[in-house]
Motif scaffolding. Structure first.
Motif, PDB file in Angstrom:
ATOM      1  N   VAL A  10      45.779 -69.413   0.742  1.00 48.77           N
ATOM      2  CA  VAL A  10      46.132 -68.743   1.995  1.00 48.77           C
ATOM      3  C   VAL A  10      45.018 -67.858   2.545  1.00 48.77           C
ATOM      4  O   VAL A  10      44.980 -67.589   3.743  1.00 48.77           O
ATOM      5  N   GLY A  11      44.118 -67.412   1.675  1.00 47.73           N
ATOM      6  CA  GLY A  11      43.053 -66.518   2.129  1.00 47.73           C
ATOM      7  C   GLY A  11      41.900 -67.251   2.815  1.00 47.73           C
ATOM      8  O   GLY A  11      41.075 -66.626   3.454  1.00 47.73           O
ATOM      9  N   VAL A  12      41.868 -68.558   2.665  1.00 48.29           N
ATOM     10  CA  VAL A  12      40.771 -69.331   3.274  1.00 48.29           C
ATOM     11  C   VAL A  12      41.339 -70.000   4.518  1.00 48.29           C
ATOM     12  O   VAL A  12      41.907 -71.077   4.430  1.00 48.29           O
ATOM     13  N   TYR A  13      41.212 -69.323   5.666  1.00 45.99           N
ATOM     14  CA  TYR A  13      41.903 -69.836   6.856  1.00 45.99           C
ATOM     15  C   TYR A  13      40.981 -70.188   8.020  1.00 45.99           C
ATOM     16  O   TYR A  13      41.454 -70.515   9.081  1.00 45.99           O
ATOM     17  N   ASN A  14      39.693 -70.083   7.838  1.00 46.77           N
ATOM     18  CA  ASN A  14      38.822 -70.644   8.876  1.00 46.77           C
ATOM     19  C   ASN A  14      37.571 -71.264   8.247  1.00 46.77           C
ATOM     20  O   ASN A  14      37.282 -71.043   7.067  1.00 46.77           O
ATOM     21  N   ILE A  15      36.857 -72.039   9.075  1.00 40.77           N
ATOM     22  CA  ILE A  15      35.772 -72.871   8.546  1.00 40.77           C
ATOM     23  C   ILE A  15      34.658 -72.034   7.917  1.00 40.77           C
ATOM     24  O   ILE A  15      34.139 -72.394   6.862  1.00 40.77           O
ATOM     25  N   SER A  16      34.327 -70.897   8.554  1.00 45.02           N
ATOM     26  CA  SER A  16      33.215 -70.102   8.005  1.00 45.02           C
ATOM     27  C   SER A  16      33.576 -69.554   6.619  1.00 45.02           C
ATOM     28  O   SER A  16      32.756 -69.553   5.708  1.00 45.02           O
ATOM     29  N   ARG A  17      34.847 -69.126   6.471  1.00 44.50           N
ATOM     30  CA  ARG A  17      35.307 -68.658   5.158  1.00 44.50           C
ATOM     31  C   ARG A  17      35.321 -69.816   4.158  1.00 44.50           C
ATOM     32  O   ARG A  17      34.932 -69.657   2.999  1.00 44.50           O
ATOM     33  N   ALA A  18      35.818 -70.967   4.629  1.00 42.63           N
ATOM     34  CA  ALA A  18      35.919 -72.139   3.750  1.00 42.63           C
ATOM     35  C   ALA A  18      34.543 -72.536   3.221  1.00 42.63           C
ATOM     36  O   ALA A  18      34.385 -72.819   2.029  1.00 42.63           O
ATOM     37  N   ASN A  19      33.545 -72.519   4.121  1.00 43.30           N
ATOM     38  CA  ASN A  19      32.188 -72.907   3.707  1.00 43.30           C
ATOM     39  C   ASN A  19      31.664 -71.957   2.640  1.00 43.30           C
ATOM     40  O   ASN A  19      31.058 -72.383   1.655  1.00 43.30           O
ATOM     41  N   LYS A  20      31.908 -70.638   2.843  1.00 38.16           N
ATOM     42  CA  LYS A  20      31.445 -69.641   1.876  1.00 38.16           C
ATOM     43  C   LYS A  20      32.129 -69.870   0.515  1.00 38.16           C
ATOM     44  O   LYS A  20      31.508 -69.825  -0.541  1.00 38.16           O
ATOM     45  N   PHE A  21      33.458 -70.134   0.597  1.00 33.56           N
ATOM     46  CA  PHE A  21      34.257 -70.341  -0.612  1.00 33.56           C
ATOM     47  C   PHE A  21      33.772 -71.584  -1.368  1.00 33.56           C
ATOM     48  O   PHE A  21      33.513 -71.523  -2.575  1.00 33.56           O
ATOM     49  N   PHE A  22      33.626 -72.686  -0.637  1.00 35.00           N
ATOM     50  CA  PHE A  22      33.216 -73.941  -1.282  1.00 35.00           C
ATOM     51  C   PHE A  22      31.823 -73.821  -1.902  1.00 35.00           C
ATOM     52  O   PHE A  22      31.566 -74.345  -2.974  1.00 35.00           O
ATOM     53  N   LYS A  23      30.937 -73.101  -1.198  1.00 35.20           N
ATOM     54  CA  LYS A  23      29.551 -72.964  -1.671  1.00 35.20           C
ATOM     55  C   LYS A  23      29.536 -72.341  -3.076  1.00 35.20           C
ATOM     56  O   LYS A  23      28.833 -72.811  -3.965  1.00 35.20           O
ATOM     57  N   GLU A  24      30.334 -71.296  -3.253  1.00 34.72           N
ATOM     58  CA  GLU A  24      30.315 -70.580  -4.540  1.00 34.72           C
ATOM     59  C   GLU A  24      31.152 -71.282  -5.607  1.00 34.72           C
ATOM     60  O   GLU A  24      30.722 -71.440  -6.745  1.00 34.72           O
ATOM     61  N   VAL A  25      32.370 -71.695  -5.215  1.00 30.39           N
ATOM     62  CA  VAL A  25      33.297 -72.246  -6.216  1.00 30.39           C
ATOM     63  C   VAL A  25      32.871 -73.645  -6.653  1.00 30.39           C
ATOM     64  O   VAL A  25      32.901 -73.952  -7.850  1.00 30.39           O
ATOM     65  N   ASN A  26      32.459 -74.489  -5.680  1.00 28.41           N
ATOM     66  CA  ASN A  26      32.056 -75.849  -6.045  1.00 28.41           C
ATOM     67  C   ASN A  26      30.896 -75.834  -7.035  1.00 28.41           C
ATOM     68  O   ASN A  26      30.854 -76.635  -7.971  1.00 28.41           O
ATOM     69  N   PHE A  27      29.979 -74.907  -6.830  1.00 30.51           N
ATOM     70  CA  PHE A  27      28.819 -74.809  -7.722  1.00 30.51           C
ATOM     71  C   PHE A  27      29.283 -74.532  -9.163  1.00 30.51           C
ATOM     72  O   PHE A  27      28.844 -75.188 -10.110  1.00 30.51           O
ATOM     73  N   SER A  28      30.226 -73.572  -9.293  1.00 30.36           N
ATOM     74  CA  SER A  28      30.718 -73.224 -10.645  1.00 30.36           C
ATOM     75  C   SER A  28      31.481 -74.381 -11.274  1.00 30.36           C
ATOM     76  O   SER A  28      31.364 -74.630 -12.477  1.00 30.36           O
ATOM     77  N   ILE A  29      32.294 -75.078 -10.456  1.00 33.94           N
ATOM     78  CA  ILE A  29      33.081 -76.193 -11.003  1.00 33.94           C
ATOM     79  C   ILE A  29      32.171 -77.326 -11.465  1.00 33.94           C
ATOM     80  O   ILE A  29      32.336 -77.871 -12.553  1.00 33.94           O
ATOM     81  N   LEU A  30      31.204 -77.643 -10.615  1.00 38.47           N
ATOM     82  CA  LEU A  30      30.298 -78.746 -10.973  1.00 38.47           C
ATOM     83  C   LEU A  30      29.455 -78.386 -12.196  1.00 38.47           C
ATOM     84  O   LEU A  30      29.128 -79.247 -13.007  1.00 38.47           O
TER      85      LEU A  30
END
Lengths: 190, 192
Positions: B131-151
């Motif tokens: 619910v906290g990720v509700y627009n594209i700029s936030r989503a991009n920031k979130f994916f950048k950090e989290v995807n890196f850790s997951i991968l």
């Protein structure tokens, strides 16, 4: 397997593997997808219990139609393959397993923390906005901030001790006003 | 587990379904993604193991666009009122200008945020909206950090290996879709 959250349609793998975005085949909404290796890990099948034959086999305590495999080392009830929870060298039933988990220390993520500093601050804001409320709200705020000064407010928030002490000071100042102002008028009249 | 081993990725405020104002923050450690929910009186966390995350999906929606259109209409109404009655208003003109400035700032903020979206996290057990990720700029920031850790934890996706078995997997998916449709039809028939 990924499903479209708008229509519930399972999106076929060939639509999104190697791509960043896909249109849902059912509702045509554009979906951006990030996949990870966990998606392709095969799912390990769980145990399946044998059915009990009436009059011959003893049945499980929780599943009356399943054949009991063993006895719980804690409570002694019959358990089937589905109910058996291995713990160290013992086989225990689900009830005993849950009991043991409850006894063990709870993870900080299983707790709901009360935010006492926030409650005290709300009461003080009410006190400032509606002055006559302060005769009740200020003592409550003082009590909460002193009584729960060492209580955790959240896993990431810590104890917020400084805030609580500040609120206690403000609340005691309001209470002092409630004592001094009437006293001033009484003395003035006298 | 220590709170110091976590790093905050995002913090957001949102209005829940029952009109209570909540704040949600996402914290990331080497093994966990933690959602921290706070309202005025309580605070609780939900943890998700990074190794169990299968995918993120992001679906754009029109919430921000609707906001921008509404604010633009209000701003236009204010401008037209100022043009018609401006000379007669006197002090009211400054008030109208202040209102217009609020609308313009709101429009600029929404334009900067980019289009709004809903982000879902998928695990083997369920899918859940973040619910906290509700627009594209936030989503991009979130994916950048989290995807890196997951991968980093799960390794890269072996696309060639997957493509080899893709037809079989697609058949299973299409069968499941057919089964779902049949179930829905059965439900409809029962309701009738």
């Amino acid at each position: 397997m990924i499903d479209c959250q708008s229509c519930g349609y399972f999106i076929p793998l060939n639509k999104y593997v190697g791509k960043d975005a896909v249109n849902c085949p059912s509702c045509k909404k554009a979906i951006q997808i990030f996949i990870f290796p966990e998606l392709f890990r095969p799912i390990v099948k769980g145990n399946s219990a044998e059915s009990a034959i009436e009059g011959l086999d003893s049945s499980c305590f929780a599943h009356s139609d399943k054949k009991a495999k063993t006895i719980c080392d804690e409570c002694g009830s019959y358990i089937c393959d589905l109910c058996e929870m291995p713990k160290e060298d013992k086989s225990i039933c689900v009830k005993c397993f849950n009991k043991e988990v409850k006894v063990e220390e709870k993870s900080p993520f299983d707790r709901v923390y009360r935010r006492y500093s926030s409650i005290a601050s709300q009461l003080l804001i009410f006190s400032v906005l509606i002055w006559f409320v302060s005769i009740l709200a200020a003592p409550i705020a003082l009590f909460i901030s002193l009584r729960f000064r060492n209580a955790e407010e959240g896993f990431f928030k810590g104890k917020r001790k400084k805030q609580k002490i500040t609120y206690a000071v403000i609340a005691s100042m309001i209470l002092t006003c409630w004592v001094l102002i009437p006293l001033y008028f009484i003395l003035k009249e006298a | 587990m220590d709170s110091k081993s976590f790093k905050r990725v995002l913090k957001a405020k949102y209005i829940a379904g029952d009109f209570t104002r909540l704040s949600v923050a996402y914290w990331l450690s080497d093994n966990y993604l933690v959602e921290e929910y706070s309202d005025y009186y309580s605070n609780y966390c939900k943890k998700i193991e990074l190794s169990k995350i299968q995918a993120f999906t992001c679906v754009k929606n029109l919430n921000n666009l609707i906001f921008i259109i509404c604010f633009s209409i209000f701003a236009l109404i204010t401008i037209s009122l100022m043009l018609v009655f401006g000379s007669a208003w006197g002090f009211g003109l400054f008030f109208a200008l202040a209102v217009l400035a609020i609308f313009v700032v709101a429009i600029l903020v929404k334009l900067k945020q980019g289009s709004s979206c809903k982000v879902y996290i998928h695990t083997a057990v369920n899918s859940k909206e973040l619910v906290g990720v509700y627009n594209i700029s936030r989503a991009n920031k979130f994916f950048k950090e989290v995807n890196f850790s997951i991968l980093k934890l799960q390794g890269e996706v072996d696309i060639d290996g997957i493509v080899a078995n893709i037809d079989e997997a697609s058949k299973i998916v299409s069968r499941l879709n057919i089964l779902k449709k049949l179930r829905n039809r059965k439900k409809d028939v029962k309701e009738v």
